[in-house]
Structure formats: C-alpha cells, structure tokens
Write an enzyme that holds these catalytic residues in place. Structure first.
Site, PDB file in Angstrom:
ATOM      1  N   HIS A  51      -2.017   9.911 -11.429  1.00 39.22           N
ATOM      2  CA  HIS A  51      -3.209   9.468 -10.708  1.00 39.22           C
ATOM      3  C   HIS A  51      -2.941   9.598  -9.215  1.00 39.22           C
ATOM      4  O   HIS A  51      -1.791   9.490  -8.762  1.00 39.22           O
ATOM      5  CB  HIS A  51      -3.528   8.022 -11.050  1.00 39.22           C
ATOM      6  CG  HIS A  51      -4.053   7.837 -12.437  1.00 39.22           C
ATOM      7  ND1 HIS A  51      -4.784   6.736 -12.795  1.00 39.22           N
ATOM      8  CD2 HIS A  51      -3.932   8.598 -13.545  1.00 39.22           C
ATOM      9  CE1 HIS A  51      -5.112   6.828 -14.076  1.00 39.22           C
ATOM     10  NE2 HIS A  51      -4.603   7.952 -14.552  1.00 39.22           N
ATOM     11  N   GLU A  53      -3.403   7.589  -6.751  1.00 42.29           N
ATOM     12  CA  GLU A  53      -2.749   6.437  -6.149  1.00 42.29           C
ATOM     13  C   GLU A  53      -1.245   6.435  -6.441  1.00 42.29           C
ATOM     14  O   GLU A  53      -0.434   6.161  -5.554  1.00 42.29           O
ATOM     15  CB  GLU A  53      -3.368   5.124  -6.657  1.00 42.29           C
ATOM     16  CG  GLU A  53      -4.825   4.952  -6.309  1.00 42.29           C
ATOM     17  CD  GLU A  53      -5.789   5.545  -7.329  1.00 42.29           C
ATOM     18  OE1 GLU A  53      -6.975   5.203  -7.256  1.00 42.29           O
ATOM     19  OE2 GLU A  53      -5.368   6.350  -8.194  1.00 42.29           O
ATOM     20  N   CYS A  81      -7.381   2.058 -11.114  1.00 43.32           N
ATOM     21  CA  CYS A  81      -7.367   1.592 -12.499  1.00 43.32           C
ATOM     22  C   CYS A  81      -6.300   0.507 -12.654  1.00 43.32           C
ATOM     23  O   CYS A  81      -5.534   0.224 -11.722  1.00 43.32           O
ATOM     24  CB  CYS A  81      -7.101   2.760 -13.455  1.00 43.32           C
ATOM     25  SG  CYS A  81      -5.395   3.368 -13.416  1.00 43.32           S
ATOM     26  N   CYS A  84      -2.709   1.790 -11.924  1.00 50.22           N
ATOM     27  CA  CYS A  84      -2.469   1.972 -10.492  1.00 50.22           C
ATOM     28  C   CYS A  84      -2.420   0.635  -9.770  1.00 50.22           C
ATOM     29  O   CYS A  84      -1.604   0.442  -8.863  1.00 50.22           O
ATOM     30  CB  CYS A  84      -3.544   2.869  -9.894  1.00 50.22           C
ATOM     31  SG  CYS A  84      -3.445   4.580 -10.505  1.00 50.22           S
TER      32      CYS A  84
END
Length: 141
Positions: A51, A53, A81, A84
């Site tokens: 991801h 992040e 999410c 993260c």
C-alpha cells in the site's frame, strides 16, 4: 499548509492508477522535508502489503535508519486502511492527513478506528488525524 503535500499525493496516486493499481499516493514529511514517498503497488508487485502508506513508511525508515518516525506527518490521498493505520501507529507518526475517504476499507469507517483508539498500542501516542475539509477536522465525525 497541507495542500502542497496532498497535491504530491495526488500525483503519486495518478502514477499508481496508470500502472493498474488503486490510485493512492502517500508521503512522510518531517521538518518540512519529504523523507519518504509511496505509490500503491499491490497489483504491480503482487504484494498485498504494498500500500502507498506502507511504501512511504518503508522509504522514510530506510532514509532515517530507524522505524521510529516520531514527529513526522503522513499524507495520503485516501484514508488509511486498518493495516496501514496499525503500521502508522507502530512508526509513531504524529499527524495523519488524508484527502478523501476510502469507502468501506478505511480505518475511519471500518469500525475499528486503529488510528485514534487509545486501547490499541497503549504505550504509543495517538496521532492527530486531519481528514478532508479542515486543519483539525476529524474525518469520521
């Protein structure tokens, strides 16, 4: 104050979208300098943890030689999410800023609220959370 960093997140998100990934970009900023950037790469790398992040946290940690990113701000184009959010807490990020909500998978709408739940990682300070629409406006109110 946050607009230029969120603009860079949007540019990174467009890059992710161009390669077939979800349009998410993220930055870690400390002392006015970008110390890590991340582009969503789940599909491109065949890695569920890639991801934006997480990629930004990884880049910042490599640059500083430490996983402790205390005093840093994480900017992202979409609300983090749960995965993260937990990584953000582990990294001791002080401020989290995002441009838009993610729908059903974002931490703020998941019902788990990992970013601001004091019962999770009790020894860690809670980050200031800034969502769309304001300097200090919580994204889930």
């Amino acid at each position: 104050m946050h607009a230029r960093y969120l603009q860079r997140c949007a540019e990174l998100a467009a890059r992710a979208s161009d390669t077939g990934d979800a349009p998410v970009g993220a930055l870690v900023v400390r002392g006015g300098s970008v110390i890590g950037e991340g582009v969503e790469a789940v599909r491109g790398r065949h890695d569920a943890t890639a991801h934006a992040e997480i990629e930004a946290l990884r880049a910042a940690s490599r640059r500083l030689g430490s996983h402790d990113l205390s005093g840093s701000t994480l900017y992202t184009s979409v609300a983090p999410c749960v995965m993260c959010a937990f990584a953000i807490r582990l990294a001791r990020i002080a401020v989290v800023v995002w441009a838009s909500s993610s729908g059903d998978a974002g931490d703020a709408v998941s019902g788990r609220d990992v970013l601001t739940n004091p019962a999770i990682l009790r020894a860690r300070a809670l980050p200031v959370v800034i969502g769309p629409g304001g300097e200090d406006e919580p994204p889930h109110e």
